[in-house]
Scaffold this active site. Structure first.
Site, PDB file in Angstrom:
ATOM      1  N   GLY A  11       0.848  -1.202   0.000  1.00 58.29           N
ATOM      2  CA  GLY A  11       0.000   0.000   0.000  1.00 58.29           C
ATOM      3  C   GLY A  11       0.874   1.239   0.000  1.00 58.29           C
ATOM      4  N   GLU A 103       5.440  -5.130   5.778  1.00 57.35           N
ATOM      5  CA  GLU A 103       5.753  -6.519   6.128  1.00 57.35           C
ATOM      6  C   GLU A 103       5.924  -7.440   4.912  1.00 57.35           C
ATOM      7  OE1 GLU A 103       1.014  -7.326   7.094  1.00 57.35           O
ATOM      8  OE2 GLU A 103       2.473  -8.869   7.494  1.00 57.35           O
ATOM      9  N   ASP A 127       0.203   1.957   8.885  1.00 62.13           N
ATOM     10  CA  ASP A 127      -0.224   1.140  10.034  1.00 62.13           C
ATOM     11  C   ASP A 127       0.790   1.140  11.186  1.00 62.13           C
ATOM     12  OD1 ASP A 127      -2.377   0.552   8.465  1.00 62.13           O
ATOM     13  OD2 ASP A 127      -2.071  -1.614   8.420  1.00 62.13           O
ATOM     14  N   ARG A 162     -25.549  12.292  18.635  1.00 62.34           N
ATOM     15  CA  ARG A 162     -25.358  11.002  17.970  1.00 62.34           C
ATOM     16  C   ARG A 162     -24.105  10.301  18.465  1.00 62.34           C
ATOM     17  NH1 ARG A 162     -26.463  13.471  11.967  1.00 62.34           N
ATOM     18  NH2 ARG A 162     -28.647  12.838  11.800  1.00 62.34           N
ATOM     19  N   MET A 169      -7.974   2.702   9.143  1.00 63.69           N
ATOM     20  CA  MET A 169      -7.152   1.568   8.707  1.00 63.69           C
ATOM     21  C   MET A 169      -6.392   0.979   9.886  1.00 63.69           C
ATOM     22  SD  MET A 169      -5.870   2.295   4.858  1.00 63.69           S
ATOM     23  CE  MET A 169      -7.026   2.144   3.488  1.00 63.69           C
ATOM     24  N   GLU A 222     -10.089  -1.158  11.211  1.00 58.22           N
ATOM     25  CA  GLU A 222     -10.776  -2.092  10.306  1.00 58.22           C
ATOM     26  C   GLU A 222     -10.542  -3.557  10.684  1.00 58.22           C
ATOM     27  OE1 GLU A 222      -9.029  -1.483   6.419  1.00 58.22           O
ATOM     28  OE2 GLU A 222      -7.038  -1.986   7.183  1.00 58.22           O
ATOM     29  N   HIS A 273      -9.100   5.313   2.125  1.00 55.11           N
ATOM     30  CA  HIS A 273      -7.814   5.711   1.530  1.00 55.11           C
ATOM     31  C   HIS A 273      -7.481   7.187   1.683  1.00 55.11           C
ATOM     32  CE1 HIS A 273      -8.581   1.772  -0.226  1.00 55.11           C
ATOM     33  NE2 HIS A 273      -7.277   1.674  -0.283  1.00 55.11           N
TER      34      HIS A 273
END
Ligand code: F6P
Length: 344
Positions: A11, A103, A127, A162, A169, A222, A273
Site C-alpha cells: 500500500g 511486512e 499502520d 449522535r 485503517m 478495520e 484511503h
C-alpha cells in the site's frame, strides 16, 4: 559505478517520494547511478525499469503516493518469477536494491537477501506495524488526517446527540486508531489486538449519556473484531498475493449492534484511503529523508540484508530477518491511557 535499483511495494503512503529522492540524491554523492523499478516487485519480474536522475526526483519531496508506482506482487508465488527477477537484476546491471515497503515487501526482500541478492529495506506503512523500528513514515500523516476527522465529527455528533463510529485503517495493529483516538478524545477505541465486548462498549456509551454527554465518538480499526468472531470483517473474500483479504465493514457492524442496544442514533464514517493520500507531514518528510539517506549509506558500505530503523531518535540498521519476524502491535501502556477516558 554502482547501480541502485529502487522500488516501492504494498500500500502506498505519504513519504515514499521523500525516500526515493533521498536515496537518489545521497547515492549521487556516493557516485551511484539509480534505476527506478516500476510497481514494486512486479517491475523486477517484468523488467519494467527507468533511469532515475537528480531531475526525476526534483519537486517530489512533498508529493503523496509514489512516482514509481506500487503493487502487491509476490514473486515467490511462482518459481519462474523469481528466476525472471534474478535475470533482470543481471540484465539491468543492478548492484543493490533499496526496497521500500511494509511486512510483505520486506518479507520478499529478506528472502531475496538470503539467496545472496544485495538488498536494503526501508520500512513504510501508515499502520506503523513493522517490527524492529519505533516508527514508520506515513503513520504521522495518517494520524493527523484521522485526528482532524475526529475533531470535525465531534462538533456534528454533539449537535445531533449522535454516536459517531469512525472506521480507520489498521489491519493487524491499531496504532492509527489508538494514537488518533487519544489525540481526538475518542470515547472508545477498538483495535485488532483486543477483541471487543459489545456489552462493555454499550455500557461505556450509556454511562456517558447518563452523565449528560449525549454524544460519543467510537474509533474502530478495520481489523478489530468482536469477541467470538473468528475473522475480521472483510469487504470480499478475495485475497491479494500475500493472502490478505480487503478489510472493511466493522463500522457498519458496530452501528447495527449499538443501535440495537442504545436508544441513540449511530452513524458511521469510513475514512478509507483518505488516510493514505496527499502530502506527508513535516515529521514524515524528515523521517523518510533520514531513512533514504541511511539506506544509500548502507549500500555504500555494502551492508546488505539490513533494514534502516528508527530507535529512539537514532537511525540504525537492523537485520531484515529481525524486522520481519514480528509485527509491532500497539503498546498496551498507551492503550490503557486511552481507556481511562471511556465512559466519562
Ligand atoms: O497496509 C496498509 C493498509 O493501509 C492497511 O491498513 C489496509 O488494510 C490496507 O493497506 C489496504 O490496502 P489496499 O489499498 O490495497 O486495499
Amino acid at each position: 559505478m554502482t547501480t541502485v535499483g529502487i522500488l516501492t511495494g504494498g500500500g502506498d503512503c505519504p513519504g515514499l517520494n521523500a525516500v526515493i529522492r533521498a536515496v537518489v540524491r545521497t547515492g549521487a554523492k556516493h557516485g551511484f547511478d539509480a534505476i527506478g523499478i516500476r510497481d514494486g516487485w512486479h517491475g523486477l519480474v517484468a523488467g519494467n525499469v527507468e533511469p532515475l536522475t537528480d531531475y526525476s526526483v526534483t519537486g517530489i519531496l512533498p508529493k503523496g503516493g509514489t512516482i514509481l508506482g506500487t503493487s502487491r506482487t509476490n514473486p515467490f508465488k511462482n518459481e519462474a518469477d523469481v528466476q525472471r527477477l534474478r535475470d533482470n537484476i543481471r540484465k539491468f546491471g543492478i548492484d543493490a536494491i533499496v526496497a521500500i515497503g511494509g511486512e510483505d515487501t520486506l518479507g520478499v526482500a529478506n528472502k531475496l537477501s538470503k539467496m545472496g541478492i544485495p538488498v536494503v529495506g526501508v520500512p513504510k506503512t501508515i499502520d506503523n506495524d513493522v517490527g524492529a523500528t519505533d516508527y514508520t513514515f506515513g503513520f504521522d500523516t495518517a494520524v493527523a488526517i484521522v485526528t482532524e476527522a475526529i475533531d470535525r465529527l465531534h462538533t456534528t455528533a454533539e449537535s445531533h446527540h449522535r454516536v459517531m463510529v469512525v472506521e480507520v485503517m489498521g489491519r493487524h495493529a491499531g496504532w492509527i486508531a489508538t494514537v488518533a483516538g487519544i489525540a481526538g478524545g475518542a470515547d472508545e477505541i477498538l483495535i485488532p489486538e483486543i477483541p471487543f465486548d459489545l456489552d462493555e462498549v454499550t455500557h461505556h456509551l450509556r454511562a456517558r449519556y447518563e452523565r449528560g454527554k449525549k454524544f460519543s465518538i467510537v474509533v474502530v480499526a478495520e481489523g478489530a473484531q468482536p469477541e467470538g468472531m473468528a475473522e475480521a470483517i472483510a469487504q470480499s473474500a478475495r485475497t491479494d498475493e500475500f493472502g490478505h483479504v480487503t478489510l472493511g465493514g466493522v463500522g457498519n457492524f458496530l452501528r447495527d449492534e449499538l443501535e440495537k442496544r442504545l436508544d441513540m442514533e449511530v452513524r458511521v464514517t469510513v475514512l478509507g484511503h483518505i488516510q493514505r493520500g496527499g502530502s506527508p507531514t513535516a515529521h514524515d518528510r524528515v523521517l523518510a529523508t533520514r531513512f533514504g539517506v541511511a539506506a544509500a549509506d548502507l549500500v555504500k558500505e555494502k551492508d546488505f540484508g539490513k533494514m534502516v530503523a528508527l530507535r529512539g531518535d537514532s537511525i540504525v540498521a537492523v537485520p531484515l530477518e529481525e524486522a520481519v519476524a514480528n509485527l509491532k502491535t500497539v503498546n498496551m501502556d498507551l492503550y490503557e491511557i486511552a481507556s481511562i477516558f471511556y465512559g466519562g
